[in-house]
Design a protein around this motif. Structure first.
Motif: not given
Length: 638
Positions: A23, A25-27, A41, A43-44
């Motif tokens: 997931h 890109k999901k917040t 996200s 990823n972040d």
């Protein structure tokens, strides 16, 4: 074939990697800054944790190392915690308002070489302590305000550590894969009601087993929103904002400031909320204060419809199906009052609401169920990763703390102590094998220190701490904590400590809620200057006496508080009177105010008291004043 691995046989950094892959890109996180919600996200989240881990690796940190975190709830806390764990280290969170003496003790015991501090206040605290702790080589800060011109050895920004480790960030999945679920991941400080806090070591498996098993009976969803506003050093916040969020993949939100929490909760509309009793009690008290100050029409609607909600809640508590008339009346009450009230509190979307850390009084339960919040009591302790019992939906009652969660076995020892066995039981206390041996039985059961029993429906009833259960002179046993919770439901009472062991009756030291009593005083045109001045007003004594008398009227005669005194200061964690989670340190209060307790059981009507107040900068000031000892009702000579 062997038994299939449990769903929680993973690690916290391993789950971060999985969530980023599935997931990306999901917040995952939000933080409100400068009035705008900043989004991170998955990823972040992974990138920040991986880069920080790389920086720590280059600074010489790795398996077995302890890194301390201190500050308000911010995404950087989670980035740092996951980074430390990925390298095989342990994260140790401290309360941001912990006094210097307690921090120094934990720094010395843990031998931590690095602290991640939020801002200038925490950095200054660490710099002052480092003189006596030469092993503290690095202090990493993530809020640069006020630190631009500070040039101290080992002082570095969070972003600089990330920059340093960026070229190693790609190794984070490999570091995570090398971990075992049984590796220690977190060190949590115990509440320390009996003295200095101990350091409980918890593994990835401990934390994730708790999150998984709780989710089986109190559902968590990937789409859920959670607001993290209680200290991340607290086990309850760790189990929600870290373990559960990583296991179920829901979004964690961080308020802008402590003062904006209620507004930020309303903006997010969380689906899951977990808070200790004092938060729920404060919310209920503030609703009542707002109602006192609102228009006549709104007061009329509140006084008309709240009893309807209470009747519906009581029917459900008793396992009865509400009649058609009551359901219709509640529908009107919902439309006219409760819907708007839930929205103002930010609870419109709440599906799971729970409280733990101490018992919550029946009146608070009634209030929230009346307005449509399905509030449940949980029970547990730091050493079992936070939770061992919870009320089930549709089976909330005032007496019990519900039933054990799956994979948790509870037994009652011969002396009445509650014992627990589950995959969430901690690894032991750091550098304290003697305390570990005292806390764990030979077969691995956790001693809770609480007295309890099972009711006829298999629900656990917690009486009080084994050492705190008291007996009146006539042989009547009572729980002081139960009585204190009854008193604290009054909006005007912030804290209460009840006494009565080997006495003829109960007596209480009471601390008023300065904000609420102050508003009441202003509405009565009573002028005052300080907390001490306000608490000494005869009108305030009369107000609190009436509140205690109303509570007494609903209790058995032996359980009534016969005498009380309003303390001229609030009980404070900095003075050692409360733990950081606002549990009363009963022995400290009893010792510090021993002469006052004796006076409550004597014929005197007043006494002069001296007390020391300790501020966060460790400075001490002495207070003194004349205290009035007030009878609530007729009593035997003490």
């Amino acid at each position: 074939m062997g038994e299939a691995p449990k769903p929680y046989f993973d690690t916290l950094p391993g789950l971060l990697c999985k969530n980023a892959r599935a997931h990306g890109k999901k917040t995952a996180l939000r933080e409100k800054q400068w009035g705008v919600w900043q989004r991170f996200s998955w990823n972040d989240y992974l990138a920040a944790a991986a880069e920080f881990a790389g920086g720590l690796k280059k600074m010489g940190f790795g398996r077995g190392d302890i890194v301390i975190l201190i500050g308000d709830n911010r995404p950087e806390w989670l980035f740092a915690e996951l980074a430390i764990q990925a390298l095989g280290g342990m994260a140790l969170g401290l309360y941001q308002d912990a006094p210097a003496e307690e921090i120094a003790y934990i720094l010395e015991l843990s031998e931590a070489r690095l602290v991640v501090a939020e801002d200038q206040e925490q950095v200054d605290k660490m710099l002052s302590l480092r003189q006596g702790l030469p092993q503290l080589a690095h202090i990493v800060y993530h809020d640069p305000k006020g630190l631009a011109g500070v040039n101290e050895p080992g002082l570095v920004s969070f972003e600089a550590v990330r920059d340093m480790g960026r070229d190693l960030a790609g190794q984070f999945p490999d570091w995570a894969a090398a971990l075992s679920p049984d590796d220690p991941a977190l060190i949590a400080t115990t509440s320390g009601t009996t003295g200095r806090p101990k350091l409980a070591m918890l593994s990835h498996k401990n934390l994730l087993a708790m999150a998984h098993n709780l989710g089986l009976v109190d559902e968590r969803r990937p789409s859920d929103e959670f607001v993290s506003f209680l200290p991340l050093a607290w086990m309850g916040e760790q189990m929600m904002a870290v373990a559960s969020a990583l296991l179920f993949g829901f979004t964690v939100n961080f308020p802008e400031e402590p003062d904006t929490v209620q507004d930020n909760i309303r903006e997010i509309g969380p689906n899951v909320i977990f808070s200790p009793p004092r938060v729920w009690e404060n919310l209920a008290a503030r609703v009542r204060v707002k109602i006192m100050e609102t228009t006549r029409l709104k007061r009329f609607l509140y006084d008309l419809f709240l009893p309807v909600g209470i009747r519906l809640a009581d029917a459900r508590f008793e396992g009865k199906k509400p009649g058609l008339g009551l359901r219709l009346a509640y529908g009107v009450a919902w439309f006219c009052l409760f819907r708007a009230l839930k929205d103002r509190l930010g609870f419109s979307n709440v599906r799971s609401a729970s409280t733990g850390g101490a018992a919550l009084g029946p009146d608070a339960f009634r209030f929230f169920h009346a307005i449509g919040v399905n509030l449940k009591q949980i029970y547990g302790q730091t050493e079992i990763s936070g939770i061992s019992c919870i009320h089930r939906d549709g089976a909330v009652d005032f007496t019990s703390v519900g039933q054990p969660i799956p994979d948790t076995e509870l037994t009652i020892a011969e002396d009445g102590e509650i014992l627990s066995k589950s995959p969430s039981v901690f690894l032991g206390y750091y550098k304290n094998p003697a305390a570990t041996a005292e806390t764990l039985t030979d077969d691995g059961r956790l001693r809770s220190g609480d007295a309890g029993y099972f009711d006829d429906q298999g629900r656990l009833v917690v009486i009080d701490r084994v050492k705190d259960v008291m007996t009146l002179k006539g042989g009547f046993k009572f729980s002081p904590q139960f009585m204190e919770n009854k008193l604290k439901f009054s909006p005007y009472i912030r804290e209460a400590v009840v006494f009565g062991h080997d006495r003829d009756h109960l007596a209480a030291i009471v601390c008023i809620d300065a904000e609420i009593v102050g508003r009441w005083a202003e509405s009565k045109a009573l002028t005052y200057t300080t907390y001490q001045d306000l608490s000494a007003k005869p009108e305030v004594y009369a107000l609190v006496k009436a509140e205690i008398a109303a509570i007494n009227a609903k209790l058995a005669p032996q359980m009534r508080v016969a005498r009380f005194v309003l303390l001229f200061k609030e009980l404070d964690a900095d003075d050692g009177e409360l733990t950081r989670t606002r549990k009363v340190r009963r022995k400290v209060v009893g010792d510090r105010y021993g002469k006052l307790v004796e006076a409550l059981y004597s014929p005197v009507c007043s006494m002069n008291l001296r007390a020391e107040i300790t501020y966060q900068d460790a400075s001490v000031r002495e207070m003194c004043g004349e205290l009035r000892l007030e009878d609530v009702e007729d009593r035997a000579a003490g």
